[in-house]
Design a protein around this motif. Sequence first.
Motif, PDB file in Angstrom:
ATOM      1  N   ASP A 139       0.797  -1.232   0.000  1.00 33.99           N
ATOM      2  CA  ASP A 139       0.000   0.000   0.000  1.00 33.99           C
ATOM      3  C   ASP A 139       0.830   1.283   0.000  1.00 33.99           C
ATOM      4  N   GLN A 140       2.155   1.157  -0.120  1.00 35.38           N
ATOM      5  CA  GLN A 140       3.010   2.331  -0.259  1.00 35.38           C
ATOM      6  C   GLN A 140       3.269   2.582  -1.742  1.00 35.38           C
ATOM      7  N   SER A 141       2.905   3.761  -2.211  1.00 34.88           N
ATOM      8  CA  SER A 141       3.140   4.118  -3.610  1.00 34.88           C
ATOM      9  C   SER A 141       4.626   4.409  -3.807  1.00 34.88           C
ATOM     10  N   LEU A 142       5.323   3.522  -4.506  1.00 37.07           N
ATOM     11  CA  LEU A 142       6.783   3.595  -4.593  1.00 37.07           C
ATOM     12  C   LEU A 142       7.273   4.901  -5.199  1.00 37.07           C
ATOM     13  N   TYR A 143       6.609   5.361  -6.240  1.00 38.60           N
ATOM     14  CA  TYR A 143       7.138   6.503  -6.976  1.00 38.60           C
ATOM     15  C   TYR A 143       6.603   7.835  -6.462  1.00 38.60           C
ATOM     16  N   ASP A 144       5.876   7.785  -5.324  1.00 45.77           N
ATOM     17  CA  ASP A 144       5.605   9.000  -4.563  1.00 45.77           C
ATOM     18  C   ASP A 144       6.725   9.265  -3.569  1.00 45.77           C
ATOM     19  N   LEU A 145       7.647   8.310  -3.426  1.00 45.16           N
ATOM     20  CA  LEU A 145       8.828   8.481  -2.587  1.00 45.16           C
ATOM     21  C   LEU A 145       9.952   9.092  -3.415  1.00 45.16           C
TER      22      LEU A 145
END
Length: 230
Positions: A66-72
């Motif tokens: 549930d962590q959006s990788l490319y928002d990091l």
Amino acid sequence: MLKLESVSKTYRHRGQDIQALSGVTLEIGRGDFVAVIGPSGSGKSTLLLVLGGMLSPAAGRVLLEDQSLYDLDSDQRAALRRRKIGFVFQTFNLVPYLTALENVQLPLFLAGVPEADQQRQAAALLERVGLADRVSHKPSELSVGQQQRVALARMLANDPAVILADEPTGNLDPETAESILKFLEEVNREGRTIVMVTHDLRAAQRSSRILKLHNGAILDDRRAVDVAAQ
């Protein structure tokens, strides 16, 4: 565990746009063992790199737990990879001037593990893959199959929840390839999620689910037992 939502990726090559991924939507559950097959240029390796947080898509979202990788940002993604993802490549990517032990220690060093614990854990992992007597050997002093086993040990160093494997048996003789597949099955039974790119349908049938890519899109997605029954 892993999700792709309408993911696209385009490369520019010799003045032309190449669609490596085209609106791919995919969900991979915790503990799945997924094989990705398809002809060369179908987008298999691009899919793996996008899943691993190593290649930004042109459109869509990629989620790990549930962590959006490319928002990091890139540093945050690298930290997440170190904690959650193990990689295995056909070319092994071992550091040639480091010993087997030191190669396996690398992820532990990057994670800030104390040196004594690095050595202890790396030695235990090399023993697990049958290389307890090769800890001081450099890659050039090892057979191809032994190098791949060092890479497998290194992959497990950070105890990843997800393993991404790109043609892990591609350079190996049949006996060694079989040992690598058995090892992947073993770590999958421990609860790890595996996504394996392969050209070998026999290797793919060792998974629980087979995805077939064509021109950057999912052409087929079914259980491996159903493919084998065809």
